[in-house]
Design a protein around this motif. Structure first.
Motif, PDB file in Angstrom:
ATOM      1  N   TYR A  21       0.818  -1.221   0.000  1.00 30.73           N
ATOM      2  CA  TYR A  21       0.000   0.000   0.000  1.00 30.73           C
ATOM      3  C   TYR A  21       0.848   1.265   0.000  1.00 30.73           C
ATOM      4  O   TYR A  21       1.954   1.282   0.546  1.00 30.73           O
ATOM      5  CB  TYR A  21      -0.951   0.011   1.204  1.00 30.73           C
ATOM      6  CG  TYR A  21      -2.174  -0.831   0.961  1.00 30.73           C
ATOM      7  CD1 TYR A  21      -3.260  -0.335   0.245  1.00 30.73           C
ATOM      8  CD2 TYR A  21      -2.232  -2.146   1.400  1.00 30.73           C
ATOM      9  CE1 TYR A  21      -4.371  -1.115  -0.010  1.00 30.73           C
ATOM     10  CE2 TYR A  21      -3.340  -2.941   1.156  1.00 30.73           C
ATOM     11  CZ  TYR A  21      -4.412  -2.411   0.446  1.00 30.73           C
ATOM     12  OH  TYR A  21      -5.503  -3.195   0.180  1.00 30.73           O
ATOM     13  N   PRO A  22       0.327   2.330  -0.619  1.00 27.39           N
ATOM     14  CA  PRO A  22       1.035   3.615  -0.609  1.00 27.39           C
ATOM     15  C   PRO A  22       1.245   4.107   0.821  1.00 27.39           C
ATOM     16  O   PRO A  22       0.409   3.881   1.697  1.00 27.39           O
ATOM     17  CB  PRO A  22       0.082   4.549  -1.372  1.00 27.39           C
ATOM     18  CG  PRO A  22      -0.821   3.651  -2.148  1.00 27.39           C
ATOM     19  CD  PRO A  22      -0.954   2.396  -1.346  1.00 27.39           C
ATOM     20  N   ASP A  24       0.984   6.973   2.149  1.00 29.06           N
ATOM     21  CA  ASP A  24       0.032   7.933   2.711  1.00 29.06           C
ATOM     22  C   ASP A  24      -1.209   7.261   3.292  1.00 29.06           C
ATOM     23  O   ASP A  24      -1.963   7.893   4.043  1.00 29.06           O
ATOM     24  CB  ASP A  24      -0.372   8.972   1.654  1.00 29.06           C
ATOM     25  CG  ASP A  24      -1.109   8.337   0.486  1.00 29.06           C
ATOM     26  OD1 ASP A  24      -0.633   7.305  -0.013  1.00 29.06           O
ATOM     27  OD2 ASP A  24      -2.139   8.884   0.073  1.00 29.06           O
TER      28      ASP A  24
END
Length: 265
Positions: A21-22, A24
């Protein structure tokens, strides 16, 4: 939000989530970039299926496919996402709680917001989603229906609200709910949050996959089980599905988990 790095090595599910997952999405909301009205959330579509591609039994009967290890991944994903979506058929057939339990129930502030696509307001008032909201175990579910005509479904809408839910009226009179309009509706931005997890059922999964640009990541758990021809599949005749680009494959106990990105023509 998503847990101490020190725990990741001992928790394969947490380690996988951190890897795919990113960055952020892995920080608390208070540290994240504010989302603009109408901005699409990061959408994960995830489900469990048998070796012969079935996610439910005959007539939509619930199947317990995931083992304990891969179920831990499901709960890590629920913890990560701000909202979690299913169709009303899943609520009727499975009566899910859609809560994050790792292994125990997480605090209310760390729970995803349940969203139910329910175009004709068939949401059972006895569902766990509503009773858990009244108990303060989970957040009040958002029940998304089609725009109500004068005098239509008014009592059902009021009953859902009184039972602990919230009704969201989509901007169309069509046969179903326009997913693209809903996901990009500025009024839905606060509910959807930064990330949305789509869990089912078959029609919802197929509709999300068939709509280009909605799904960012597909995570499928495959269990070593055969269901047979009468089982329910996510694929439907005449529905164009994307090509899946492989990201990661990992074994969790008896199950194999495939992580892919959808690619559209």
């Amino acid at each position: 939000m998503l847990l101490e790095p020190a725990n990741a090595g001992a928790d394969p599910a947490l380690a996988l989530v951190r890897d795919i997952y990113p960055a952020d999405l892995l920080v608390p909301v208070s540290h994240a970039r504010p989302r603009q009205p109408g901005e699409k959330p990061f959408v994960t579509l995830t489900y469990a299926q048998s070796l012969d591609g079935k996610i439910a039994g005959k007539g939509g009967k619930q199947l317990l496919l995931s083992g304990q290890e891969s179920m831990t991944l499901t709960h890590r994903l629920r913890q990560l996402h701000d909202s979690i979506l299913v169709g009303v058929g899943t609520v009727i057939n499975d009566d899910p709680q859609l809560t994050a339990r790792i292994p125990h129930l997480l605090p209310l502030k760390d729970q995803p917001l349940p969203i139910v696509l329910d175009s004709s307001l068939r949401m059972p008032l006895t569902s766990k989603l509503l009773s858990n909201a009244r108990k303060g175990i989970s957040k009040a579910p958002l029940v998304v229906c089609k725009r109500l005509r004068v005098g239509e479904k008014g009592l059902e809408s009021q009953a859902i609200s009184e039972a602990g839910g919230k009704v969201y009226i989509a901007n169309d009179f069509g046969r179903g709910i326009d997913l693209r309009k809903f996901i990009h509706d500025p009024a839905a931005t606060p509910f959807l949050g930064r990330s949305l997890m789509v869990e089912g059922g078959a029609s919802v999964i197929s509709s999300f996959l068939a709509t280009p640009g909605l799904v960012d990541l597909v995570i499928v758990t495959v269990a070593p089980v055969l269901v047979g021809d009468e089982g329910v599949s996510v694929t439907k005749e005449g529905v164009d599905l994307p090509r899946l680009e492989h990201v990661r494959t990992q074994v969790f106990g008896k199950d194999a988990v495939f992580v892919c990105k959808p690619v559209y023509p």
